[in-house]
Each structure stands twice: as C-alpha cells, then as structure tokens.
Scaffold this active site. Sequence first.
Site, PDB file in Angstrom:
ATOM      1  N   LYS A 149      17.991  -6.546   7.957  1.00 36.46           N
ATOM      2  CA  LYS A 149      18.577  -6.208   6.214  1.00 36.46           C
ATOM      3  C   LYS A 149      19.320  -7.466   5.261  1.00 36.46           C
ATOM      4  O   LYS A 149      19.443  -8.044   5.271  1.00 36.46           O
ATOM      5  CB  LYS A 149      18.581  -5.461   5.936  1.00 36.46           C
ATOM      6  CG  LYS A 149      16.630  -3.952   5.983  1.00 36.46           C
ATOM      7  CD  LYS A 149      15.988  -4.751   5.046  1.00 36.46           C
ATOM      8  CE  LYS A 149      14.993  -3.869   4.945  1.00 36.46           C
ATOM      9  NZ  LYS A 149      13.446  -4.869   4.167  1.00 36.46           N
TER      10      LYS A 149
ATOM     11  N   ASP B  85      -1.102  -8.404   9.014  1.00 39.25           N
ATOM     12  CA  ASP B  85       0.202  -8.321   9.907  1.00 39.25           C
ATOM     13  C   ASP B  85       0.817  -9.725   9.346  1.00 39.25           C
ATOM     14  O   ASP B  85       0.067 -10.864   9.416  1.00 39.25           O
ATOM     15  CB  ASP B  85      -0.380  -8.103  11.057  1.00 39.25           C
ATOM     16  CG  ASP B  85       0.956  -7.965  12.281  1.00 39.25           C
ATOM     17  OD1 ASP B  85       2.052  -7.978  11.778  1.00 39.25           O
ATOM     18  OD2 ASP B  85       0.906  -8.550  13.425  1.00 39.25           O
ATOM     19  N   VAL B  86       1.837  -9.637   8.377  1.00 37.54           N
ATOM     20  CA  VAL B  86       2.657 -10.596   7.829  1.00 37.54           C
ATOM     21  C   VAL B  86       4.086 -11.852   9.356  1.00 37.54           C
ATOM     22  O   VAL B  86       4.496 -11.809   8.461  1.00 37.54           O
ATOM     23  CB  VAL B  86       3.985 -10.508   6.670  1.00 37.54           C
ATOM     24  CG1 VAL B  86       2.633 -10.330   5.304  1.00 37.54           C
ATOM     25  CG2 VAL B  86       3.935  -9.100   6.731  1.00 37.54           C
TER      26      VAL B  86
ATOM     27  N   SER C  44      18.271  -3.941   2.116  1.00 34.37           N
ATOM     28  CA  SER C  44      18.563  -2.618   1.740  1.00 34.37           C
ATOM     29  C   SER C  44      20.129  -2.368   1.844  1.00 34.37           C
ATOM     30  O   SER C  44      20.731  -3.252   1.654  1.00 34.37           O
ATOM     31  CB  SER C  44      18.501  -1.660   2.870  1.00 34.37           C
ATOM     32  OG  SER C  44      19.257  -0.806   2.844  1.00 34.37           O
TER      33      SER C  44
ATOM     34  N   SER D 195       1.099  -1.137  -0.021  1.00 36.58           N
ATOM     35  CA  SER D 195      -0.309   0.001   0.169  1.00 36.58           C
ATOM     36  C   SER D 195       0.740   1.374   0.368  1.00 36.58           C
ATOM     37  O   SER D 195      -0.014   2.239  -0.427  1.00 36.58           O
ATOM     38  CB  SER D 195      -1.281   0.057   1.136  1.00 36.58           C
ATOM     39  OG  SER D 195       0.370   0.021   2.596  1.00 36.58           O
TER      40      SER D 195
ATOM     41  N   ALA E 179      21.089  -5.177  10.566  1.00 36.42           N
ATOM     42  CA  ALA E 179      21.443  -6.398  10.473  1.00 36.42           C
ATOM     43  C   ALA E 179      20.206  -7.492  10.124  1.00 36.42           C
ATOM     44  O   ALA E 179      20.395  -8.629   9.838  1.00 36.42           O
ATOM     45  CB  ALA E 179      21.602  -6.763  12.504  1.00 36.42           C
TER      46      ALA E 179
ATOM     47  N   TYR F 152      18.047  -2.263  11.883  1.00 33.33           N
ATOM     48  CA  TYR F 152      17.553  -2.376  10.486  1.00 33.33           C
ATOM     49  C   TYR F 152      18.715  -3.035   9.985  1.00 33.33           C
ATOM     50  O   TYR F 152      17.994  -4.155   8.979  1.00 33.33           O
ATOM     51  CB  TYR F 152      17.517  -0.924   9.971  1.00 33.33           C
ATOM     52  CG  TYR F 152      16.635  -0.340   8.764  1.00 33.33           C
ATOM     53  CD1 TYR F 152      15.419  -0.771   8.708  1.00 33.33           C
ATOM     54  CD2 TYR F 152      18.219  -0.567   7.275  1.00 33.33           C
ATOM     55  CE1 TYR F 152      15.401  -1.176   7.114  1.00 33.33           C
ATOM     56  CE2 TYR F 152      17.426  -0.236   6.281  1.00 33.33           C
ATOM     57  CZ  TYR F 152      16.410  -0.524   6.132  1.00 33.33           C
ATOM     58  OH  TYR F 152      15.872  -0.105   4.814  1.00 33.33           O
TER      59      TYR F 152
END
Length: 238
Positions: free
Chosen positions: A150, A54-55, A133, A10, A148, A146
Amino acid sequence: MKNVLITGGSRGIGKACVYEFSNNGYRVFLNYNKSSDEAEKIKNETGAVMVKADVSDSKQVNDMAEFIHTNYGKIDVIVNNAGISQQKMFTDITENDWDRMFDLNMKSMYLVTKAFVDDMIYKQSGKIINISSMWGVTGGSCEVHYSAAKAAVIGFTKALAKELGPSGICVNCVAPGVIETEMNSHLTKEDFDCLCEETPLERLGKPEEIAKTVRFLASENADFITGQVVNVDGGMVI
C-alpha cells in the site's frame, strides 16, 4: 456520459463506488474476478457493465480493455481498488504471500492503468484514483507485506501524477482507515472497540464515505488536485 472502470467492484469499497458512480450519471464498468453472483446482483440494481478479469494477469486485463474499447469507447475514470489484505508476523510471511500481496495490490494498478492510459493521454484528460490504506502511510505491525504494497501505491500515485500532469490527467490516492467491510470481518468485537477508541471520531468508517471521496476526486471539482493522498480515516492518522 462518462465511463468509469472500478476494479474489485463486487465487494466492500469497490461495491460502494459502483453504486456511488451509477447513482450520479456515470456508465460503470464493474470489474470482478470470482464473486460473479454478487456482481450480477449489483449489475441488476445499478445497470453496471460486468467485466470479469483477474487484474493481476496481463492477458485478462488486456482482454478486458479490448472489450471496453471495442464496445463502449474510452474510459474517463479509473478507480484502482482491487486488493487483498493479510495479517501475519513478518517471520511467517512466505514468498508466495509476498508475491500475491504485491500482484493483487500493486501490479494490478500498473496493468490496468497501462491498458487505458494511452487514450487519456490522447484526449488530454482523465482521472485515476488509487486506493491505498492508512497502513501504507504509517505501517502496520503484523502487516508488513500489506503495508509495503500500500505504500508502493502511494509512490506510484505521486510519480504518475508528475508524469501525466502535462497531459491534463489527475492521479490521486485515497488512504482509508478501518472501514466496515468484509476485509475486516476477521476482527473481533474487542478489536473493533479498541480501534474505535484510537480513532478521534470514535467510530469505524463506512464504504460509502470512501466512495464519496473517490467520486469527488473524479469530478471537475477536483481538476486542480493531483498527486495527493487523501486520508479518510476518522483522524486515525494526524
């Protein structure tokens, strides 16, 4: 018609992927959690099928998978895009911050892939594209959790590619650089100017540029590509 599931569809890169796949003949399943108004707007413009979940929650993922299987059959392509970011000094990161970061960026990929991969193995084909990322490649100061998470996406991709290769399934990873999305809206103009200066192409990326790379990896043109990390970062990581 091939079916593609795009998590976090979304906003940002996920939203761009929904438009890219919809405009190129795929039936798109737009996964969202909280952004129902935006998802509804995208659905009306693209014809995508909205699937709320919510995955990071196994029951919601399994319910989503059952709905898709019962009403539409198999999924041919998974785009594991859902995720969050956060900037914090390492000493300020709480255990809750850490767990939430890994739940939404990494656990979600495990749950979604596990829910659909049996069908891919059965039919001996499929494409799985995971969004990491550039910080997962290089590490980013003040974004240890973040970075770690990714980086874990990259390890997940490479290991899964080896395991699923004999079943004819390609698993790849896209590592975006700094992209013009809501996720980066907290950055100041000075921040953006500095990032542009550090990027050889001297600009930020667009969500549509990531989406086109994702669709390429989902296409038959990428049938002999698996286990790869494709950096789409304007040359930031060389």
